[in-house]
Design an enzyme around this catalytic site. Structure first.
Site: not given
Ligand code: ADE
Length: 231
Positions: A12, A196
């Site tokens: 990041e 996601d």
């Molecule tokens: N950061 C990116 N995706 C995530 C997820 N599914 N749960 C927690 N933090 C995240």
């Protein structure tokens, strides 16, 4: 003015360091802090490691030890709002801790006495981000980000977070950084690009898209840095 730029993972902050060019590395409290002068303004860049505890330590260090007076966070998140697709950007208007639970004593989720369920983002930084978005011609969703010490990969957990916080996205650091900045009176801004959608295939999606989404977020954050500097 000294600007803190924070992420949680190396991926990041790597695109941010690339953009900055040369910097000095200082080790402090188990983390590396990268100090640079960028367009005449001092920057401190760091990744905290994942989660609320490490991000609290890093945000506090950037403010108390390195004397930063504004904090910008760049990273990735799991999308909840169906409008958010992989690579889309969300700016937090307010943040909460979705795993802070003393409901046994009749309190709402995310609340502890003398705290608050939500911490609001600085209004001026939100305004600047609208300018950046329109200059870049980029769609950026503003919404609620819920933070907890879990990688969420389960639809029922996601639904529960929506039920309590009406959240648009979730991640693992923003809410704690917000608490620190709010307590220390430092304006903050939390930006995330979706990696996601926090359901059963979230870990695969995260592995595939985390790096590319982190770059999308970092590019926007550097435009925010330019805006903050030119104000
Ligand atoms: N950061 C990116 N995706 C995530 C997820 N599914 N749960 C927690 N933090 C995240």
């Amino acid at each position: 003015m000294k600007i803190a730029i924070m992420g949680a993972m190396p991926e990041e902050v790597a695109p941010i360091l690339e953009k900055i060019g040369t910097y000095k590395t200082t080790e402090y409290a188990g983390n590396k802090y990268y100090e640079a002068t960028y367009k005449g303004t001092e920057l401190v860049v760091a990744y905290s490691k994942i989660g609320k505890v490490f991000s609290t330590l890093t945000a506090t260090t950037m403010i108390e030890h390195f004397s930063c007076d504004v904090l910008l966070f760049s990273g990735v998140a799991g999308g909840i709002n169906p409008e958010l697709k992989i690579g889309d950007l969300i700016v937090a208007t307010k943040l909460s801790q979705h795993d802070l639970d003393i409901t046994a004593f009749g309190h709402p989720m995310g609340y502890v006495p003398e705290g608050s369920v939500f911490v609001e983002t600085d209004k001026d930084l939100l305004k600047l981000s609208k300018e950046v978005a329109s200059e870049l011609g980029k769609k950026v969703i503003e919404g609620v980000i819920a933070t907890g010490d879990q990688f969420v990969h389960d639809s029922s957990m996601k639904e529960n977070i929506v039920k309590h916080f009406n959240a648009d996205a979730l991640e693992m650091e923003g809410g704690s950084v917000a608490v620190v900045c709010n307590a220390l009176n430092v304006p903050f801004f939390i930006l995330r690009a979706i990696s996601d959608t926090a359901d059963t295939d979230a870990s695969f999606s995260f592995d595939e898209f985390m790096e590319s989404s982190a770059i999308i977020s970092a590019e926007f954050i550097m435009k925010m840095v330019d805006k903050v500097i030119s104000k």
